[in-house]
Motif scaffolding. Sequence first.
Motif, PDB file in Angstrom:
ATOM      1  N   ARG A   1       0.831  -1.213   0.000  1.00  0.00           N
ATOM      2  CA  ARG A   1       0.000   0.000   0.000  1.00  0.00           C
ATOM      3  C   ARG A   1       0.866   1.264   0.000  1.00  0.00           C
ATOM      4  O   ARG A   1       0.610   2.214  -0.757  1.00  0.00           O
ATOM      5  CB  ARG A   1      -0.928  -0.013   1.223  1.00  0.00           C
ATOM      6  N   SER A   2       1.891   1.271   0.854  1.00  0.00           N
ATOM      7  CA  SER A   2       2.710   2.491   0.941  1.00  0.00           C
ATOM      8  C   SER A   2       3.404   2.768  -0.393  1.00  0.00           C
ATOM      9  O   SER A   2       3.565   3.926  -0.791  1.00  0.00           O
ATOM     10  CB  SER A   2       3.732   2.378   2.071  1.00  0.00           C
ATOM     11  N   ARG A   3       3.789   1.710  -1.118  1.00  0.00           N
ATOM     12  CA  ARG A   3       4.460   1.891  -2.409  1.00  0.00           C
ATOM     13  C   ARG A   3       3.467   2.309  -3.503  1.00  0.00           C
ATOM     14  O   ARG A   3       3.780   3.145  -4.344  1.00  0.00           O
ATOM     15  CB  ARG A   3       5.197   0.595  -2.792  1.00  0.00           C
ATOM     16  N   ILE A   4       2.271   1.711  -3.470  1.00  0.00           N
ATOM     17  CA  ILE A   4       1.233   2.099  -4.437  1.00  0.00           C
ATOM     18  C   ILE A   4       0.848   3.565  -4.224  1.00  0.00           C
ATOM     19  O   ILE A   4       0.717   4.337  -5.177  1.00  0.00           O
ATOM     20  CB  ILE A   4      -0.004   1.178  -4.299  1.00  0.00           C
ATOM     21  N   ASP A   5       0.694   3.955  -2.964  1.00  0.00           N
ATOM     22  CA  ASP A   5       0.331   5.344  -2.644  1.00  0.00           C
ATOM     23  C   ASP A   5       1.420   6.314  -3.081  1.00  0.00           C
ATOM     24  O   ASP A   5       1.149   7.355  -3.684  1.00  0.00           O
ATOM     25  CB  ASP A   5       0.097   5.506  -1.138  1.00  0.00           C
ATOM     26  N   ASP A   6       2.667   5.972  -2.753  1.00  0.00           N
ATOM     27  CA  ASP A   6       3.768   6.894  -3.053  1.00  0.00           C
ATOM     28  C   ASP A   6       3.915   7.100  -4.563  1.00  0.00           C
ATOM     29  O   ASP A   6       4.150   8.214  -5.027  1.00  0.00           O
ATOM     30  CB  ASP A   6       5.088   6.367  -2.465  1.00  0.00           C
ATOM     31  N   ALA A   7       3.754   6.019  -5.329  1.00  0.00           N
ATOM     32  CA  ALA A   7       3.892   6.130  -6.789  1.00  0.00           C
ATOM     33  C   ALA A   7       2.626   6.671  -7.445  1.00  0.00           C
ATOM     34  O   ALA A   7       2.669   7.144  -8.575  1.00  0.00           O
ATOM     35  CB  ALA A   7       4.230   4.754  -7.372  1.00  0.00           C
ATOM     36  N   GLY A   8       1.491   6.582  -6.740  1.00  0.00           N
ATOM     37  CA  GLY A   8       0.217   6.988  -7.344  1.00  0.00           C
ATOM     38  C   GLY A   8      -0.158   6.073  -8.505  1.00  0.00           C
ATOM     39  O   GLY A   8      -0.515   6.530  -9.597  1.00  0.00           O
ATOM     40  N   ALA A   9      -0.076   4.760  -8.281  1.00  0.00           N
ATOM     41  CA  ALA A   9      -0.306   3.789  -9.357  1.00  0.00           C
ATOM     42  C   ALA A   9      -1.753   3.812  -9.830  1.00  0.00           C
ATOM     43  O   ALA A   9      -2.684   3.967  -9.032  1.00  0.00           O
ATOM     44  CB  ALA A   9       0.069   2.390  -8.880  1.00  0.00           C
ATOM     45  N   LYS A  10      -1.933   3.635 -11.144  1.00  0.00           N
ATOM     46  CA  LYS A  10      -3.259   3.646 -11.761  1.00  0.00           C
ATOM     47  C   LYS A  10      -3.817   2.222 -11.879  1.00  0.00           C
ATOM     48  O   LYS A  10      -5.023   2.003 -11.792  1.00  0.00           O
ATOM     49  CB  LYS A  10      -3.139   4.281 -13.154  1.00  0.00           C
ATOM     50  N   VAL A  11      -2.906   1.265 -12.117  1.00  0.00           N
ATOM     51  CA  VAL A  11      -3.277  -0.144 -12.298  1.00  0.00           C
ATOM     52  C   VAL A  11      -2.320  -0.992 -11.467  1.00  0.00           C
ATOM     53  O   VAL A  11      -1.150  -0.636 -11.307  1.00  0.00           O
ATOM     54  CB  VAL A  11      -3.185  -0.547 -13.795  1.00  0.00           C
ATOM     55  N   VAL A  12      -2.829  -2.107 -10.938  1.00  0.00           N
ATOM     56  CA  VAL A  12      -1.966  -3.106 -10.295  1.00  0.00           C
ATOM     57  C   VAL A  12      -2.057  -4.393 -11.109  1.00  0.00           C
ATOM     58  O   VAL A  12      -3.156  -4.821 -11.485  1.00  0.00           O
ATOM     59  CB  VAL A  12      -2.402  -3.397  -8.839  1.00  0.00           C
ATOM     60  N   ILE A  13      -0.902  -4.989 -11.416  1.00  0.00           N
ATOM     61  CA  ILE A  13      -0.886  -6.303 -12.078  1.00  0.00           C
ATOM     62  C   ILE A  13      -0.402  -7.317 -11.048  1.00  0.00           C
ATOM     63  O   ILE A  13       0.673  -7.154 -10.454  1.00  0.00           O
ATOM     64  CB  ILE A  13       0.032  -6.317 -13.312  1.00  0.00           C
TER      65      ILE A  13
END
Length: 655
Positions: free
Chosen positions: A174-186
């Motif tokens: 979560r912290s990495r997805i939030d920091d990068a502001g990811a649009k999609v997760v694979i």
Amino acid sequence: MSSQIDHLLDETRQFPPSEEFVAQSIASPALYERAAADREGFWADQSRELLHWHKPFTQVLDWSAPPFAKWFDDGELNVSYNCLDRHVEAGNGERIALHWEGEPGDSRAITYAELTDEVKRVANVLQGLGVGQGDRVAIYLPMIPEAIASMLAVARLGATHSVVFGGFSADSLRSRIDDAGAKVVITADGGYRKGKVSPLKPAVDQALADRGEGEQQTVEHVLVVKRGGNEVEWNDDRDLWWHDVVPTASADHEAQPFPAENPLFILYTSGTTGKPKGILHTSGGYLTQAAYSHKYVFDLHPETDVYWCTADIGWITGHSYVAYAPLANGATQVLYEGTPDAPHPGRWWEIIEKYKVSIFYTAPTAIRSFMKIGRAVPNKFDLTSLRVLGSVGEPINPEAWMWYREVIGAGKTPIVDTWWQTETGAMMVSALAGVTATKPGSAQVPLPGISIDVVDESGSEVGNGNGGLLVITEPWPSMLRGIWGDPERYKETYWEKFEDQGYYFAGDGARLDDDGDLWLLGRVDDVMNVSGHRLSTAEIESSLVAHEATAEAAVVGASDETTGQAVVAFVIIKESYLAEHDPAGLAQQLRLWVGEQIGAIARPRDVYVVGELPKTRSGKIMRRLLRDVAEGREVGDTTTLADTAVMSIISAQVK
């Protein structure tokens, strides 16, 4: 405080490559001469020779606003095209790109043409989900071909990927997805690890749910590969099965060129506290140095070699020397899903025999764990296809180096011990397999085109025969371009210490021997101050492993009223030795041994015989936790350990 790191071990053995090896080597000493004569011109030549530029560059390096570099800034290329389409267009579409081996024993051989098709389909799916240049995609996958396809598809669109190692928790994700502001997760439903399915999608679901501060805001879709067959929850508005959308997508996708400085990936370094540190790499310079180092360090002959790097794509080694450089160079490589000991301790050697692997690149931690088991296991397999061995991740001690050469390399295979970091993007220091006379345990010399030095606290050169701080003195093509979203932290972390000289400080201690060869002494944090002497943990560990009983050792400095810090060692004993010797008295024997090998100053105050050491999933020993035990403190955060139970076992053994 003196920054001179006392050097106590001497290693003088040298192993030049054989005449036969030199005769077919693609590298020669001329490479060093060419780089020394015109460094920027050398890198421009490498980039033009190794990559396809849609729009050729005219400027090599822009260093007008240090420490923010731009390489090949006015050129344009497509990273995915460089790794795939051009090889197919050159008539090599039927060459195997990936020999994939699943942990349960299933396997697939994927050609360059097939991988190119798959990547085009994935790119079209992602494009349909709104992914384009400048967007970020998080990848949380096991070591399956879809992981490589995902990275290359994101790169193909000019988007930026953030690969998160499949063993990280929902909070870390979560912290990495939030920091990068990811649009999609694979992701995948799960992947195989040690005979069991390790679930992945449930962690993604948890990561995207409310973790106390509301649901995750930026992720719009989750693309899921079916691998483990484990049950998963499903959100029809958000989740898509890979097998539903990728095979039906068009395999028509033209790679568009993007600027050389277009961000390629963010990779978060582990072990930091607080906000994750996203290391940012861009495209043209990164791919240039990755491809160049892969070709010349390993003496790569792509038509005939079968290459295998055992790193997971969640780490920088898996980015540079699994996903990008081998494919940019048109190599055939092995990709393995599981752990080295599943379903049996000879699994790696079995794979080398099966695919006739000729270049093998792995970590010292793995080599030492094989030493612990003994040579009987690798001796059961035919390893005669091996012609180059590589080491990466931490300094390799001379005894492990010799075991690697003799047992795995039949006493003749060159070993390239490579030093580099997530931040450097590609190898910086290494022997060249076909050129260098190698020394057990030494990383040796900077690659042609790279400028390295060892300095004291004031930034002055320490000279041959001395130890100090390892610095990079000139910009290099694959250097990090910053910390994602935090330029001040980038300057402060890597450049502030030697701001006047303009040096990058790596955080590692090193020494130059009398020949000028480089020896890594571990992180500066791992240097102990014993009675005014600054001692390297790496050297004392090497000494312990040089004893016939020891398979692996970790050394830390613990507070001591008398000496400031005292040496405390944790050792794993070889199984063959434990079967024949009583461990009682062994600790005292090892204490005396270090005293004889190095000197009384380095003799450990305590030696603890343990069954295992605390390691991260990438194989690094977490000495911070051992320091807690040695100083009688409560053990700190263990979430990044491969096995979180290890510390309670060690604590019990020490008491």
